[in-house]
Design an enzyme around this catalytic site. Structure first.
Site, PDB file in Angstrom:
ATOM      1  N   HIS A 164      14.709  -1.787   9.079  1.00  0.00           N
ATOM      2  CA  HIS A 164      13.465  -2.507   8.818  1.00  0.00           C
ATOM      3  C   HIS A 164      13.668  -4.022   8.854  1.00  0.00           C
ATOM      4  O   HIS A 164      12.741  -4.769   9.193  1.00  0.00           O
ATOM      5  CB  HIS A 164      12.815  -2.059   7.501  1.00  0.00           C
ATOM      6  CG  HIS A 164      13.567  -2.384   6.258  1.00  0.00           C
ATOM      7  ND1 HIS A 164      14.505  -1.532   5.719  1.00  0.00           N
ATOM      8  CD2 HIS A 164      13.512  -3.455   5.421  1.00  0.00           C
ATOM      9  CE1 HIS A 164      14.991  -2.048   4.611  1.00  0.00           C
ATOM     10  NE2 HIS A 164      14.421  -3.246   4.406  1.00  0.00           N
ATOM     11  N   CYS A 208     -15.337  12.126  10.603  1.00  0.00           N
ATOM     12  CA  CYS A 208     -15.755  13.111   9.610  1.00  0.00           C
ATOM     13  C   CYS A 208     -17.241  13.433   9.700  1.00  0.00           C
ATOM     14  O   CYS A 208     -17.725  14.348   9.024  1.00  0.00           O
ATOM     15  CB  CYS A 208     -15.431  12.604   8.209  1.00  0.00           C
ATOM     16  SG  CYS A 208     -16.303  11.081   7.785  1.00  0.00           S
TER      17      CYS A 208
END
Length: 212
Positions: free
Chosen positions: A66, A179
């Protein structure tokens, strides 16, 4: 977005996928290609998952993924940014690879100097801190939660590029969501996000981008 950015031969892209993101990219449709198809796109020089952080036992002196990704990138783009990741970023969480890169970002400009890719960073007041673009995407009710506004304001105002910070929030649009609900919360149109990336990097020049 990755396919559109592939027209820039001088752009290098590395992708970070969360565990949840994998569920959306299993070749279900043209807009949901497989991870293998994405990895094969031009300019994609790396694809990373949480487990890659610990692909081998770490010993002192080894590179930390990272940190290396943070150092490498000229810009980081998180699109879509989920409600969960938004909340975690504003609280300083780093429980996956994507959030670890965000948490390790050089917010002072002291460690990772900004490359002047297109004459954009001059003494006229342009930021010397590398930028993170985020494009929130969530259900309308989640977007309208009072806590969401506080979190977005933290990124856009207190930590925002217009105030000398490192975040730029690309606000969502209104449409029928996946949705079935109709309202705000849908991710900003991907073509507009690509335009912002091109503008911020000055893509007539070389650049490196992390997309999460």
């Amino acid at each position: 977005m990755v396919r559109a950015l592939s027209q820039h031969a001088n752009l290098s892209v590395r992708l970070i996928f969360t565990e949840a993101a994998k569920n959306f990219l299993q070749g279900q449709s043209e807009e949901q290609p497989s991870l293998e198809e994405i990895e094969a796109l031009p300019n994609v020089d790396g694809v990373y998952f949480d487990e890659d952080e610990w692909s081998e036992p770490w010993v002192r002196g080894n590179k930390i993924l990272h940190i290396e990704l943070r150092r490498w990138a000229d810009i980081m783009v998180i699109a879509p940014l989920s409600a969960d990741s938004l909340a975690k970023i504003t609280q300083g969480w780093s429980d996956n690879l994507l959030l670890s890169v965000v948490r390790a970002w050089d917010t002072t400009g002291e460690l990772d100097p900004v490359r002047d890719l297109a004459g954009l960073n001059t003494a006229s007041g342009k930021s010397k801190i590398k930028q993170i673009l985020v494009a929130p995407s969530m259900n309308t009710a989640m977007w309208k939660q009072p806590i969401t506004k506080k979190q977005v304001d933290l990124l856009n105002e207190e930590w925002g590029t217009k105030n000398g910070g490192w975040f730029e929030v690309l606000l969502p649009m209104e449409k029928q969501l996946a949705c079935g609900d109709v309202g705000g919360g849908a991710m900003k149109d991907w073509k507009e996000i690509v335009e912002v990336i091109e503008n911020r990097l000055g893509l007539n020049n070389e650049g490196n981008a992390i997309l999460g």
